[in-house]
Design a protein around this motif. Structure first.
Motif, PDB file in Angstrom:
ATOM      1  N   LEU A  62      -7.868  10.008  22.336  1.00 32.67           N
ATOM      2  CA  LEU A  62      -6.479   9.980  21.875  1.00 32.67           C
ATOM      3  C   LEU A  62      -5.898  11.530  22.153  1.00 32.67           C
ATOM      4  O   LEU A  62      -6.629  12.475  21.740  1.00 32.67           O
ATOM      5  N   GLY A  63      -4.971  11.546  22.867  1.00 35.34           N
ATOM      6  CA  GLY A  63      -4.360  13.120  23.532  1.00 35.34           C
ATOM      7  C   GLY A  63      -5.298  13.304  24.263  1.00 35.34           C
ATOM      8  O   GLY A  63      -5.876  14.648  24.239  1.00 35.34           O
ATOM      9  N   ALA A  64      -5.733  12.617  25.127  1.00 39.83           N
ATOM     10  CA  ALA A  64      -6.665  12.917  26.398  1.00 39.83           C
ATOM     11  C   ALA A  64      -6.318  13.912  27.350  1.00 39.83           C
ATOM     12  O   ALA A  64      -7.461  14.446  27.880  1.00 39.83           O
ATOM     13  N   GLY A  65      -5.212  14.260  27.372  1.00 41.81           N
ATOM     14  CA  GLY A  65      -4.654  15.405  28.300  1.00 41.81           C
ATOM     15  C   GLY A  65      -5.095  14.780  29.827  1.00 41.81           C
ATOM     16  O   GLY A  65      -5.066  13.585  30.324  1.00 41.81           O
ATOM     17  N   THR A  66      -5.841  15.987  30.374  1.00 36.01           N
ATOM     18  CA  THR A  66      -6.045  15.669  31.803  1.00 36.01           C
ATOM     19  C   THR A  66      -7.573  15.194  31.889  1.00 36.01           C
ATOM     20  O   THR A  66      -8.254  14.858  32.904  1.00 36.01           O
ATOM     21  N   GLY A  67      -8.329  14.852  30.847  1.00 38.85           N
ATOM     22  CA  GLY A  67      -9.361  14.016  30.941  1.00 38.85           C
ATOM     23  C   GLY A  67     -10.828  14.900  30.624  1.00 38.85           C
ATOM     24  O   GLY A  67     -11.841  14.502  31.098  1.00 38.85           O
ATOM     25  N   SER A  68     -10.467  16.117  29.947  1.00 39.50           N
ATOM     26  CA  SER A  68     -11.707  16.996  29.700  1.00 39.50           C
ATOM     27  C   SER A  68     -12.927  16.129  29.122  1.00 39.50           C
ATOM     28  O   SER A  68     -13.972  16.238  29.714  1.00 39.50           O
ATOM     29  N   LEU A  69     -12.502  15.336  28.021  1.00 42.87           N
ATOM     30  CA  LEU A  69     -13.594  14.644  27.664  1.00 42.87           C
ATOM     31  C   LEU A  69     -13.737  13.428  28.196  1.00 42.87           C
ATOM     32  O   LEU A  69     -15.117  12.800  28.368  1.00 42.87           O
ATOM     33  N   ASP A  86      -2.292   9.329  25.995  1.00 48.92           N
ATOM     34  CA  ASP A  86      -1.778  10.495  25.620  1.00 48.92           C
ATOM     35  C   ASP A  86      -0.288  10.226  25.491  1.00 48.92           C
ATOM     36  O   ASP A  86       0.217   9.204  26.048  1.00 48.92           O
ATOM     37  N   ILE A  87       0.769  11.064  24.840  1.00 50.84           N
ATOM     38  CA  ILE A  87       2.027  10.961  24.898  1.00 50.84           C
ATOM     39  C   ILE A  87       2.595  11.388  26.305  1.00 50.84           C
ATOM     40  O   ILE A  87       3.808  10.948  26.479  1.00 50.84           O
ATOM     41  N   SER A  88       1.834  12.177  26.968  1.00 49.37           N
ATOM     42  CA  SER A  88       2.446  12.749  28.324  1.00 49.37           C
ATOM     43  C   SER A  88       2.143  11.885  29.496  1.00 49.37           C
ATOM     44  O   SER A  88       0.821  12.037  29.806  1.00 49.37           O
ATOM     45  N   PRO A  89       2.993  11.336  30.149  1.00 50.45           N
ATOM     46  CA  PRO A  89       2.438  10.678  31.162  1.00 50.45           C
ATOM     47  C   PRO A  89       2.053  11.482  32.336  1.00 50.45           C
ATOM     48  O   PRO A  89       1.106  11.331  33.063  1.00 50.45           O
ATOM     49  N   GLY A  90       2.552  12.816  32.270  1.00 52.42           N
ATOM     50  CA  GLY A  90       2.233  13.744  33.551  1.00 52.42           C
ATOM     51  C   GLY A  90       0.835  14.092  33.286  1.00 52.42           C
ATOM     52  O   GLY A  90       0.105  14.223  34.071  1.00 52.42           O
ATOM     53  N   MET A  91       0.342  14.411  31.960  1.00 49.68           N
ATOM     54  CA  MET A  91      -1.278  14.737  31.599  1.00 49.68           C
ATOM     55  C   MET A  91      -1.938  13.442  32.161  1.00 49.68           C
ATOM     56  O   MET A  91      -2.968  13.874  33.089  1.00 49.68           O
ATOM     57  N   LEU A  92      -1.675  12.209  31.819  1.00 51.28           N
ATOM     58  CA  LEU A  92      -2.525  11.254  32.354  1.00 51.28           C
ATOM     59  C   LEU A  92      -2.352  10.955  33.740  1.00 51.28           C
ATOM     60  O   LEU A  92      -3.438  10.439  34.325  1.00 51.28           O
ATOM     61  N   ASP A  93      -1.364  11.350  34.492  1.00 52.34           N
ATOM     62  CA  ASP A  93      -1.420  11.296  36.027  1.00 52.34           C
ATOM     63  C   ASP A  93      -2.477  12.069  36.627  1.00 52.34           C
ATOM     64  O   ASP A  93      -2.849  11.776  37.599  1.00 52.34           O
ATOM     65  N   GLN A  94      -2.819  13.376  35.745  1.00 47.54           N
ATOM     66  CA  GLN A  94      -3.941  14.212  36.414  1.00 47.54           C
ATOM     67  C   GLN A  94      -5.131  13.349  36.142  1.00 47.54           C
ATOM     68  O   GLN A  94      -6.051  13.790  37.173  1.00 47.54           O
ATOM     69  N   ILE A  95      -5.407  12.511  35.165  1.00 42.82           N
ATOM     70  CA  ILE A  95      -6.618  11.778  35.431  1.00 42.82           C
ATOM     71  C   ILE A  95      -6.769  10.788  36.678  1.00 42.82           C
ATOM     72  O   ILE A  95      -7.596  10.679  37.213  1.00 42.82           O
ATOM     73  N   GLN A  96      -5.527  10.028  36.483  1.00 44.22           N
ATOM     74  CA  GLN A  96      -5.564   9.071  37.767  1.00 44.22           C
ATOM     75  C   GLN A  96      -5.746   9.639  39.035  1.00 44.22           C
ATOM     76  O   GLN A  96      -6.166   9.029  39.804  1.00 44.22           O
ATOM     77  N   VAL A 109       0.047   5.314  27.930  1.00 45.94           N
ATOM     78  CA  VAL A 109       0.851   6.293  27.259  1.00 45.94           C
ATOM     79  C   VAL A 109       0.988   5.748  25.732  1.00 45.94           C
ATOM     80  O   VAL A 109       1.199   4.695  25.541  1.00 45.94           O
ATOM     81  N   ALA A 110       0.503   6.729  24.722  1.00 42.91           N
ATOM     82  CA  ALA A 110       0.793   6.292  23.443  1.00 42.91           C
ATOM     83  C   ALA A 110       0.870   7.419  22.522  1.00 42.91           C
ATOM     84  O   ALA A 110       0.162   8.640  22.885  1.00 42.91           O
ATOM     85  N   ASP A 111       1.551   7.443  21.328  1.00 43.25           N
ATOM     86  CA  ASP A 111       1.425   8.448  20.373  1.00 43.25           C
ATOM     87  C   ASP A 111       0.277   8.342  19.523  1.00 43.25           C
ATOM     88  O   ASP A 111       0.087   7.181  18.922  1.00 43.25           O
ATOM     89  N   MET A 112      -0.312   9.369  19.522  1.00 45.72           N
ATOM     90  CA  MET A 112      -1.709   9.238  18.600  1.00 45.72           C
ATOM     91  C   MET A 112      -1.382   8.982  17.348  1.00 45.72           C
ATOM     92  O   MET A 112      -2.434   8.580  16.512  1.00 45.72           O
ATOM     93  N   ARG A 113      -0.242   9.199  16.442  1.00 45.60           N
ATOM     94  CA  ARG A 113      -0.084   8.649  15.296  1.00 45.60           C
ATOM     95  C   ARG A 113       0.025   7.417  15.081  1.00 45.60           C
ATOM     96  O   ARG A 113      -0.260   6.922  13.831  1.00 45.60           O
ATOM     97  N   THR A 114       0.251   6.564  16.020  1.00 45.10           N
ATOM     98  CA  THR A 114       0.390   5.037  15.939  1.00 45.10           C
ATOM     99  C   THR A 114      -0.199   4.524  17.081  1.00 45.10           C
ATOM    100  O   THR A 114       0.438   4.011  18.125  1.00 45.10           O
ATOM    101  N   PRO A 115      -1.727   4.822  17.388  1.00 49.53           N
ATOM    102  CA  PRO A 115      -2.227   4.456  18.626  1.00 49.53           C
ATOM    103  C   PRO A 115      -2.222   2.899  19.055  1.00 49.53           C
ATOM    104  O   PRO A 115      -2.731   2.524  19.969  1.00 49.53           O
ATOM    105  N   ILE A 116      -2.231   1.987  17.781  1.00 47.58           N
ATOM    106  CA  ILE A 116      -2.758   0.702  18.142  1.00 47.58           C
ATOM    107  C   ILE A 116      -1.372   0.033  18.855  1.00 47.58           C
ATOM    108  O   ILE A 116      -0.185  -0.174  18.532  1.00 47.58           O
ATOM    109  N   GLY A 117      -1.799  -0.708  19.967  1.00 48.41           N
ATOM    110  CA  GLY A 117      -1.001  -1.440  21.070  1.00 48.41           C
ATOM    111  C   GLY A 117      -1.363  -1.342  22.194  1.00 48.41           C
ATOM    112  O   GLY A 117      -2.305  -0.488  22.523  1.00 48.41           O
TER     113      GLY A 117
END
Ligand SMILES: C[S@@+](CC[C@H](N)C(=O)[O-])C[C@H]1O[C@@H](n2cnc3c(N)ncnc32)[C@H](O)[C@@H]1O
Length: 291
Positions: A62-69, A86-96, A109-117
């Motif tokens: 949750l909040g994975a950013g660019t995928g450090s973990l 992550d809430i930021s599509p741009g950060m997730l793009d770095q993973i892809q 893309v997800a808000d970690m406050r309400t991650p289920i979905g």
């Protein structure tokens, strides 16, 4: 009583646009330190079990950013499916688009406050991870965030969280504070997080216990922010990271002079930026059966 969540883009560190703008530069600086913290967190998780190499293990970040973990997990556990959110599509793009990308890491893309979905189904995960992201929220305890994360887990599943430790030894912020007050002695550096937030590992640990997690273990690790002078200056002044941007905006004096003072401090106090202290707090806990 849980407080009403406010829109993410109104939170200084949850604004997806801010992180989208910073995404390409994240791994040059903070991503290096978060990767070290993530590596320690994985070791702490291994000491608790169940194993990440179990055939039915499944992890969400949750909040994975660019995928450090996520990339460390993928390298270490060749069968493990990992959902990076992550809430930021741009950060997730770095993973892809990373050379390390693998079909075993999927993104959402997800808000970690309400991650289920979507693919983040209730009770679907053996492990819920989050590194250096929960402090972006205004009030994780008050908003009942960890209870939401527990819903993602199977019984006996493990939550594992890393945070930056924002004490007086936190190098990046000490350097700013020293440089800014040298130029403008009356400057008051605003608190890094709202009052009552998780500044250290003890708040994180008690947050996990209050949310009902069992077998909680916590530790502190030095990861450093040893970017060298040029790397530090680029991160602080040019990278668009929301944290230094917020500091700069709080200062009404001459930032050019702060920049020069910062260079002097890095040279004289921080071994030309090769030794900048930065601690992370890490904690893990298990979701009890029947919880
Ligand atoms: C400091 S970065 C950490 C990234 C990564 N986990 C790491 O350890 O390097 C913080 C991340 O949290 C994400 N973030 C902030 N608020 C969020 C929210 N409400 N929901 C999901 N992600 C969020 C940001 O987009 C950013 O990618």
């Amino acid at each position: 009583m849980a407080t009403e969540p406010i829109p993410a883009e109104k939170l200084p560190f949850s604004d997806p646009n801010a992180w989208d703008n910073h995404a390409k530069k994240y791994d040059d600086a903070a991503g290096r330190s978060s990767r070290l913290g993530s590596s320690h967190l994985i070791s702490l998780v291994e000491s608790l079990g169940p194993s990440l190499s179990a055939p039915d293990a499944r992890a969400i970040d949750l909040g994975a950013g660019t995928g450090s973990l996520a990339f460390l997990l993928a390298a270490k556990y060749p069968e493990l499916p990992i959902l990076a959110t992550d809430i930021s599509p741009g950060m997730l793009d770095q993973i892809q688009t990373s050379p390390l990308a693998t079909p075993r890491i999927t993104t959402q893309v997800a808000d970690m406050r309400t991650p289920i979905g979507g693919d983040a189904e209730e009770g679907a995960f053996s492990h819920v991870f989050s590194t250096m992201a929960i402090q972006a929220l205004r009030d994780p305890a008050g908003e009942g965030v960890l209870a939401e994360w527990a819903r993602l887990l199977r019984p006996d599943g493990v939550v594992a969280i890393g945070i930056w430790i924002f004490d007086e030894d936190c190098g990046p912020h000490a350097i700013w504070q020293q440089a800014a007050t040298a130029v403008e002695p009356s400057y008051v550096n605003p608190p890094l997080l709202p009052p009552g937030h998780w500044l250290g590992v003890s708040e994180l640990e008690s947050g996990l216990k209050t949310a009902g997690f069992a077998d909680v273990k916590a530790e502190i690790q030095q990861v450093g922010f040893d970017l060298g002078k040029e790397g530090f200056m680029k991160w602080f002044w040019e990278s668009g990271n929301p944290s230094p941007l917020e500091r700069q905006q709080s200062f009404k004096g001459d930032l050019t002079r702060v920049n020069m003072e910062m260079e002097r401090l890095l040279d004289e106090v921080y071994d030309e930026g090769r030794r900048i202290p930065l601690l992370v707090g890490l904690a893990v806990g298990r979701k009890p059966r029947g919880h």
